[in-house]
Design a protein around this motif. Sequence first.
Motif, PDB file in Angstrom:
ATOM      1  N   ILE A  26       0.821  -1.221   0.000  1.00  0.00           N
ATOM      2  CA  ILE A  26       0.000   0.000   0.000  1.00  0.00           C
ATOM      3  C   ILE A  26       0.850   1.264   0.000  1.00  0.00           C
ATOM      4  O   ILE A  26       0.614   2.193  -0.790  1.00  0.00           O
ATOM      5  N   GLU A  27       1.825   1.317   0.873  1.00  0.00           N
ATOM      6  CA  GLU A  27       2.580   2.564   1.064  1.00  0.00           C
ATOM      7  C   GLU A  27       3.266   3.020  -0.218  1.00  0.00           C
ATOM      8  O   GLU A  27       3.321   4.226  -0.511  1.00  0.00           O
ATOM      9  N   GLU A  81      -5.184  -7.162   7.183  1.00  0.00           N
ATOM     10  CA  GLU A  81      -4.257  -6.836   8.276  1.00  0.00           C
ATOM     11  C   GLU A  81      -4.474  -5.369   8.656  1.00  0.00           C
ATOM     12  O   GLU A  81      -3.768  -4.464   8.208  1.00  0.00           O
ATOM     13  N   MET A  82      -5.481  -5.158   9.515  1.00  0.00           N
ATOM     14  CA  MET A  82      -5.970  -3.808   9.754  1.00  0.00           C
ATOM     15  C   MET A  82      -5.033  -2.942  10.595  1.00  0.00           C
ATOM     16  O   MET A  82      -5.018  -1.716  10.426  1.00  0.00           O
ATOM     17  N   ASP A  83      -4.254  -3.512  11.477  1.00  0.00           N
ATOM     18  CA  ASP A  83      -3.335  -2.689  12.268  1.00  0.00           C
ATOM     19  C   ASP A  83      -2.361  -1.949  11.358  1.00  0.00           C
ATOM     20  O   ASP A  83      -2.143  -0.742  11.500  1.00  0.00           O
ATOM     21  N   THR A  84      -1.791  -2.677  10.421  1.00  0.00           N
ATOM     22  CA  THR A  84      -0.842  -2.064   9.488  1.00  0.00           C
ATOM     23  C   THR A  84      -1.528  -1.027   8.611  1.00  0.00           C
ATOM     24  O   THR A  84      -1.006   0.069   8.389  1.00  0.00           O
ATOM     25  N   ASP A 114      -2.262   2.092  10.606  1.00  0.00           N
ATOM     26  CA  ASP A 114      -1.020   2.826  10.874  1.00  0.00           C
ATOM     27  C   ASP A 114      -0.619   3.653   9.652  1.00  0.00           C
ATOM     28  O   ASP A 114      -0.212   4.816   9.778  1.00  0.00           O
ATOM     29  N   ILE A 115      -0.723   3.048   8.472  1.00  0.00           N
ATOM     30  CA  ILE A 115      -0.390   3.766   7.237  1.00  0.00           C
ATOM     31  C   ILE A 115      -1.348   4.937   7.036  1.00  0.00           C
ATOM     32  O   ILE A 115      -0.938   6.050   6.682  1.00  0.00           O
ATOM     33  N   ALA A 116      -2.630   4.698   7.280  1.00  0.00           N
ATOM     34  CA  ALA A 116      -3.631   5.751   7.099  1.00  0.00           C
ATOM     35  C   ALA A 116      -3.357   6.931   8.023  1.00  0.00           C
ATOM     36  O   ALA A 116      -3.464   8.103   7.610  1.00  0.00           O
ATOM     37  N   TYR A 134      -0.272   9.045   6.872  1.00  0.00           N
ATOM     38  CA  TYR A 134      -0.476   9.898   5.701  1.00  0.00           C
ATOM     39  C   TYR A 134      -1.801  10.665   5.737  1.00  0.00           C
ATOM     40  O   TYR A 134      -2.179  11.298   4.753  1.00  0.00           O
ATOM     41  N   ASN A 135      -2.503  10.596   6.869  1.00  0.00           N
ATOM     42  CA  ASN A 135      -3.770  11.311   7.054  1.00  0.00           C
ATOM     43  C   ASN A 135      -4.792  10.918   5.991  1.00  0.00           C
ATOM     44  O   ASN A 135      -5.383  11.772   5.307  1.00  0.00           O
ATOM     45  N   LEU A 136      -5.014   9.613   5.860  1.00  0.00           N
ATOM     46  CA  LEU A 136      -5.935   9.082   4.862  1.00  0.00           C
ATOM     47  C   LEU A 136      -7.184   8.506   5.525  1.00  0.00           C
ATOM     48  O   LEU A 136      -7.141   8.048   6.658  1.00  0.00           O
TER      49      LEU A 136
END
Length: 380
Positions: free
Chosen positions: A112-113, A134-137, A140-142, A145-147
Amino acid sequence: MIHFNVPSFVGTELQYIKEAVDNHKICGDGYFTKKCNEWFENRFDAQKVLLTTSGSAALDMAALLCGLKPGDEVILPSFTFSSTANSFVLAGAVLVFVDIRPDTMNIDETKIEAAITDKTKVICPVHYAGVACEMDTIMDIARKYNLFVVEDAAQGVMSTYKGQALGTIGDFGCYSFHETKNYTMGEGGAVVINNPAYIEKAEILREKGTNRAQFFRGQVAKYNWVDFGDSYLQSDLNAAYLWAQLEKADEINNNRLLTWNIYNEAFKPLADKGIIELPVIPEECIHNAHMYYIKCKNIDIRQKYIKFMKDNDVLCVFHYVPLHSAPAGLKFGRFVGEDEYTTIDSGRLVRLPMYYNITKNDLKFVIRKTLEFFLNQDLL
């Protein structure tokens, strides 16, 4: 003929539909609609749940609530139904497809990143077969990056990730109650609002742009057209049908899990020999037995298996054709990174008959014929 799917029916659906008719309230937000909304909120510890006309409509609402503008980008898997993509296209966004994990067929969180740009606004994980991404990851990404995160949990009602109900983890969650789902009202869905700041906006969007919901709560003296909206309200007749099933939600869930486990145990010897692959359920996930699938060695064997089963009066079906290879996918989006698993694994996957109260005899027949096919080299 053993059908691939038979819509759930517990026996009290017609009684409740008649009650709705007798109460002269069959439009949206009636007695049964409210009971269903409250059931989901209480059962899943959700901030706000609103029934909609379909799972697609729930996704439409979520996309609009994210405030997407033309040119904004949404990251999602290509291995999903067109509804996931359509909702973001409707909002004017560009689709950015990434590869899936071969174990769960869910979006590969590690890809994703690299797909994020300065135009990215939303990540849309799809919980395939009711097994959580894998929702934790992803969360964290969201946050990094404020998504926004919109969970396509169309198949995930009653499934959890680390104890949390699917659909309640991201900013918004979307359920489907289509006739193929574990709990059904024929056509229907629900949007889950997990950020309280968006509840009022969601109510207005769902009620044709009016503050009608506030009016009925006594918060305003009269209701008015206050913003853009549409009509996403589900008929109370449909909600009455769904309510009958929610009263038996655990019974339906346990029955499906029993069927899933019987399949899995029966086909383990084939998997141990490397003839097929079975579904993988990560340790942190509790699934809802939405479907049972196997993966053949290649698409040719899959097609032979489907034909063999059909010749024996058993309907087994393939699933999604990857969206990035479809005409609309090419028009509205792009694939980022290597397509290592999406195309190949989608071509190997086949779904077996799975529905509430499938008979033991039918289940045994499906298993017997499947074993017959894969253990007979002449058929392969």
